[in-house]
Write a protein that holds these residues in place. Structure first.
Motif, short mmCIF file in Angstrom:
data_model
loop_
_atom_site.label_atom_id
_atom_site.label_comp_id
_atom_site.label_asym_id
_atom_site.label_seq_id
_atom_site.Cartn_x
_atom_site.Cartn_y
_atom_site.Cartn_z
N VAL A 1 -4.40 -16.05 -12.36
CA VAL A 1 -4.44 -15.10 -11.24
C VAL A 1 -4.15 -15.82 -9.93
N HIS A 2 -4.77 -17.00 -9.75
CA HIS A 2 -4.55 -17.77 -8.52
C HIS A 2 -3.08 -18.20 -8.40
N GLU B 1 -7.24 -21.26 -3.57
CA GLU B 1 -5.82 -21.31 -3.88
C GLU B 1 -5.21 -22.63 -3.42
N ARG C 1 3.31 -15.39 -5.06
CA ARG C 1 3.62 -14.19 -4.25
C ARG C 1 3.53 -14.50 -2.76
N LYS C 2 2.47 -15.20 -2.36
CA LYS C 2 2.27 -15.50 -0.94
C LYS C 2 3.32 -16.46 -0.39
N LYS D 1 -0.43 -16.82 -9.73
CA LYS D 1 0.40 -15.65 -9.44
C LYS D 1 0.29 -15.26 -7.98
N SER D 2 -0.93 -15.33 -7.42
CA SER D 2 -1.13 -15.01 -6.01
C SER D 2 -0.42 -16.01 -5.11
#
Length: 235
Positions: free
Chosen positions: A186-187, A157, A193-194, A189-190
């Motif tokens: 996906v990365h 990430e 969020r983080k 989006k993660s």
């Protein structure tokens, strides 16, 4: 050089006044609209100046991204109500060619737009004063690592985040890191969020503010390039 202009402003009086002045300076105002949705799809693939009168600093980078998503060849210029360094940086990261403060007098404004039409990037004179008052010590590498660790960002990430700082779209990041585009989505989006941010531009700003530097970006890109060369050697 292009003199075709698509002018966007929610303030009709301001918009029409600027359109009139642009025409008097031999610019071809093809569109004078309240929002980007009114730009005709037929202009896709055409080089034109997208002059956006957007007073909200928070919305400026998103406007740049939205316009370029539909009109990749547009040269986007933000007309800001007041100078905002963070917003300006975010706009250029999103692909803007110019960031101009509305308080600029008429002739300097026309000169700035002509420079953009010639392919130059234009920044406001306020930038010089702002830089003169800023500290450039920056966070230490330890601080950067701590912030990354606290955000629970994985090594992969982090690579993606560095690519976001460099302004790469998902397809380019996927190619650079030798993974499929769906994995990059996906990365991203993660990461959003983080970091508790709403878009990739805000993620890039977070990374810059918390110690990731151009060196980190270069290292990530270099590592990715090495992977590509190794793969190429295998085939």
């Amino acid at each position: 050089m292009t003199n075709c202009v698509c002018l966007m402003s929610r303030n009709e009086i301001s918009r029409e006044g600027l359109a009139h002045f642009l025409r008097s300076e031999h610019f071809d105002v093809a569109v004078s609209a309240a929002c980007h949705e009114e730009i005709p799809a037929s202009l896709a693939g055409t080089v034109f100046l997208a002059v956006v009168d957007e007073p909200s600093a928070a919305e400026q980078p998103g406007m740049v991204e939205t316009i370029l998503a539909s009109f990749a060849d547009a040269k986007v210029v933000i007309l800001a109500e007041r100078f905002d360094l963070e917003a300006m940086v975010a706009c250029f990261r999103a692909g803007a060619q110019g960031y101009i403060v509305n308080a600029l007098r008429s002739q300097p404004l026309m000169t700035a737009l002509r420079l953009v039409s010639l392919g130059e990037k234009v920044m406001p004179s306020d930038l010089a004063e702002s830089l003169g008052h800023r500290q450039f010590a920056g966070p230490s590498p330890i601080t950067a690592e701590t912030e990354i660790m606290n955000a629970n960002i994985s090594p992969r990430e982090r690579d993606v985040l560095c690519c976001l700082m460099a302004g790469y779209p998902n397809k380019s990041i996927a190619r650079q890191l030798d993974v499929c585009e769906a994995t990059i989505k996906v990365h991203v989006k993660s990461i959003l969020r983080k970091l508790k941010v709403s878009n990739r531009t805000q993620a890039a700003i977070w990374a810059s503010h918390n110690g990731l530097s151009d060196v980190d970006v270069a290292v990530a890109a270099g590592a990715a390039a090495g992977q590509e060369l190794a793969f190429a050697a295998m085939i």
